[in-house]
Motif scaffolding. Structure first.
Motif, PDB file in Angstrom:
ATOM      1  N   UNK A   1      66.369  33.531 112.169  1.00 12.27           N
ATOM      2  CA  UNK A   1      64.917  33.564 112.446  1.00 12.27           C
ATOM      3  C   UNK A   1      64.494  32.524 113.480  1.00 12.27           C
ATOM      4  N   UNK A   2      65.395  31.573 113.761  1.00 14.24           N
ATOM      5  CA  UNK A   2      65.077  30.583 114.794  1.00 14.24           C
ATOM      6  C   UNK A   2      64.605  29.262 114.216  1.00 14.24           C
ATOM      7  N   UNK A   3      64.644  28.200 115.047  1.00 13.87           N
ATOM      8  CA  UNK A   3      64.283  26.846 114.614  1.00 13.87           C
ATOM      9  C   UNK A   3      62.856  26.718 114.101  1.00 13.87           C
ATOM     10  N   UNK A   4      61.916  27.466 114.699  1.00 11.63           N
ATOM     11  CA  UNK A   4      60.523  27.283 114.292  1.00 11.63           C
ATOM     12  C   UNK A   4      60.310  27.765 112.862  1.00 11.63           C
ATOM     13  N   UNK A   5      60.974  28.883 112.498  1.00 16.38           N
ATOM     14  CA  UNK A   5      60.831  29.395 111.122  1.00 16.38           C
ATOM     15  C   UNK A   5      61.360  28.364 110.136  1.00 16.38           C
ATOM     16  N   UNK A   6      62.496  27.756 110.464  1.00 17.92           N
ATOM     17  CA  UNK A   6      63.065  26.737 109.580  1.00 17.92           C
ATOM     18  C   UNK A   6      62.124  25.527 109.487  1.00 17.92           C
ATOM     19  N   UNK A   7      61.683  25.036 110.648  1.00 21.90           N
ATOM     20  CA  UNK A   7      60.825  23.839 110.672  1.00 21.90           C
ATOM     21  C   UNK A   7      59.519  24.095 109.913  1.00 21.90           C
ATOM     22  N   UNK A   8      58.977  25.302 110.034  1.00 25.05           N
ATOM     23  CA  UNK A   8      57.727  25.635 109.340  1.00 25.05           C
ATOM     24  C   UNK A   8      57.944  25.633 107.833  1.00 25.05           C
ATOM     25  N   UNK A   9      59.093  26.137 107.387  1.00 27.52           N
ATOM     26  CA  UNK A   9      59.380  26.187 105.952  1.00 27.52           C
ATOM     27  C   UNK A   9      59.561  24.781 105.366  1.00 27.52           C
ATOM     28  N   UNK A  10      60.127  23.871 106.157  1.00 28.44           N
ATOM     29  CA  UNK A  10      60.436  22.524 105.659  1.00 28.44           C
ATOM     30  C   UNK A  10      59.211  21.598 105.708  1.00 28.44           C
ATOM     31  N   UNK A  11      58.309  21.867 106.650  1.00 32.95           N
ATOM     32  CA  UNK A  11      57.181  20.956 106.921  1.00 32.95           C
ATOM     33  C   UNK A  11      56.430  20.477 105.672  1.00 32.95           C
ATOM     34  N   UNK A  12      56.081  21.384 104.716  1.00 29.64           N
ATOM     35  CA  UNK A  12      55.294  20.901 103.570  1.00 29.64           C
ATOM     36  C   UNK A  12      55.973  19.785 102.789  1.00 29.64           C
ATOM     37  N   UNK A  13      57.286  19.666 102.876  1.00 29.13           N
ATOM     38  CA  UNK A  13      57.991  18.612 102.134  1.00 29.13           C
ATOM     39  C   UNK A  13      58.088  17.300 102.913  1.00 29.13           C
ATOM     40  N   UNK A  14      57.733  17.335 104.197  1.00 29.03           N
ATOM     41  CA  UNK A  14      57.882  16.136 105.033  1.00 29.03           C
ATOM     42  C   UNK A  14      56.710  15.169 104.920  1.00 29.03           C
ATOM     43  N   UNK A  15      55.534  15.736 104.602  1.00 27.44           N
ATOM     44  CA  UNK A  15      54.322  14.908 104.569  1.00 27.44           C
ATOM     45  C   UNK A  15      53.649  15.075 103.213  1.00 27.44           C
ATOM     46  N   UNK A  16      52.800  14.132 102.853  1.00 30.81           N
ATOM     47  CA  UNK A  16      52.093  14.252 101.572  1.00 30.81           C
ATOM     48  C   UNK A  16      51.057  15.373 101.667  1.00 30.81           C
ATOM     49  N   UNK A  17      50.551  15.786 100.524  1.00 35.11           N
ATOM     50  CA  UNK A  17      49.575  16.884 100.513  1.00 35.11           C
ATOM     51  C   UNK A  17      48.271  16.471 101.191  1.00 35.11           C
ATOM     52  N   UNK A  18      48.051  15.162 101.360  1.00 34.43           N
ATOM     53  CA  UNK A  18      46.796  14.703 101.973  1.00 34.43           C
ATOM     54  C   UNK A  18      46.887  14.540 103.488  1.00 34.43           C
ATOM     55  N   UNK A  19      48.063  14.786 104.050  1.00 30.93           N
ATOM     56  CA  UNK A  19      48.207  14.600 105.508  1.00 30.93           C
ATOM     57  C   UNK A  19      47.290  15.572 106.259  1.00 30.93           C
ATOM     58  N   UNK A  20      46.555  15.070 107.269  1.00 32.74           N
ATOM     59  CA  UNK A  20      45.631  15.942 107.994  1.00 32.74           C
ATOM     60  C   UNK A  20      46.355  17.027 108.796  1.00 32.74           C
ATOM     61  N   UNK A  21      45.645  18.123 109.033  1.00 31.15           N
ATOM     62  CA  UNK A  21      46.218  19.274 109.743  1.00 31.15           C
ATOM     63  C   UNK A  21      46.817  18.864 111.087  1.00 31.15           C
ATOM     64  N   UNK A  22      46.080  18.016 111.791  1.00 34.23           N
ATOM     65  CA  UNK A  22      46.540  17.579 113.126  1.00 34.23           C
ATOM     66  C   UNK A  22      47.922  16.896 113.039  1.00 34.23           C
ATOM     67  N   UNK A  23      48.105  16.090 111.986  1.00 34.41           N
ATOM     68  CA  UNK A  23      49.397  15.400 111.800  1.00 34.41           C
ATOM     69  C   UNK A  23      50.498  16.414 111.457  1.00 34.41           C
ATOM     70  N   UNK A  24      50.136  17.412 110.647  1.00 37.40           N
ATOM     71  CA  UNK A  24      51.115  18.460 110.302  1.00 37.40           C
ATOM     72  C   UNK A  24      51.552  19.213 111.560  1.00 37.40           C
TER      73      UNK A  24
END
Ligand code: MLT
Length: 251
Positions: A134-157
């Motif tokens: 599926x490519x790097x972006x699909x992987x990175x998108x799936x992993x992203x929620x675990x990289x930052x806390x739930x309070x991280x702003x959208x811009x930071x995500x």
């Protein structure tokens, strides 16, 4: 900037402080840390193989540690504080095992000393398959929620997502190296330089209890927990992260 086959840059004056980034980032992971750290230290940032300005050549985590030592050689730096976040922490632990005499101090941020469990190895394999199909972006998108806390702003995500998309073969090489890395828990008691463990209280990838266990196992290690930050604590709470490193290096 390149020297040998390494992308790197150097900022500031003072005790050398080598920064080793996490997966799947390059040295720009430290962009929000450089200005503060460089007013107290000579900060050296390395791009691991396959990201930023460093070309890909297949590697183990031990190779990344040896690359870090080689970069210090090329820059004429005999000893440094070595700070690694997550995968960079795996490399920093390998550096401590292989190049102990070059350590002024060791900083392990949002990382662990243990090897991958069977379950995590399976997840690495699934990640590699996802990148291939599926490519790097699909992987990175799936992993992203675990990289930052739930309070991280959208811009930071969004920024973290953009920063974490690398060439597929580079991401696969890093996942493979992490899957194969050795367990370094029994090395911890032999670390004899000053050591600082930093962890975000909301880190779900390398959680605070593992950080506390590392701090207990390394003689004299200090533990700093950054309230509210997730796995990328340097990005999510740069002021607290920088303060912890500066307090450790400047004493
Ligand atoms: C990292 O941030 O470097 C990785 O998430 C570490 C890992 O997957 O073990």
């Amino acid at each position: 900037m390149r020297i040998g086959s390494f992308g790197y840059d150097v900022h500031g004056e003072g005790p050398p402080l080598l920064l080793l980034h996490g997966f799947s980032f390059d040295r720009t992971l430290w962009d929000d840390n450089i200005a503060a750290l460089a007013s107290h230290a000579r900060v050296i940032r390395l791009d691991f193989r396959g990201v930023g300005e460093s070309p890909l050549a297949s590697f183990s985590i031990d190779d990344l540690a040896d690359d870090a030592a080689r970069l210090l050689d090329l820059l004429g730096v005999p000893m440094a504080y070595v700070a690694g976040l997550s995968m960079g922490g795996y490399a920093a632990l390998a550096f401590a095992a292989r190049h102990a005499v070059r350590l002024s101090g060791l900083i392990l941020a949002d990382t662990r000393a243990g090897a991958d469990s069977v379950e995590v190895k399976r997840k690495r394999d699934a990640g590699i398959a996802q990148i291939r199909h599926q490519g790097p972006e699909a992987y990175a998108t799936a992993v992203l929620p675990r990289l930052l806390s739930s309070l991280a702003p959208t811009e930071m995500r969004e920024r973290a997502l953009r920063m974490s998309i690398q060439a597929p073969e580079s991401m696969i090489a890093a996942l493979t190296a992490m899957r194969e890395r050795p367990d370094r828990q029994s090395d911890l008691k032999n670390i004899c330089c000053p050591a600082l463990i930093v962890v975000g209280s909301e880190d779900v990838i390398t959680p605070p209890d593992e950080a506390a266990a590392m701090a207990r196992a390394i003689p004299g290690a200090e533990l700093v927990t950054i309230a509210g930050a997730g796995h990328l604590s340097n990005l999510e709470a740069p002021d607290e992260f920088n303060r912890a490193l500066i307090d450790f290096v400047v004493r």
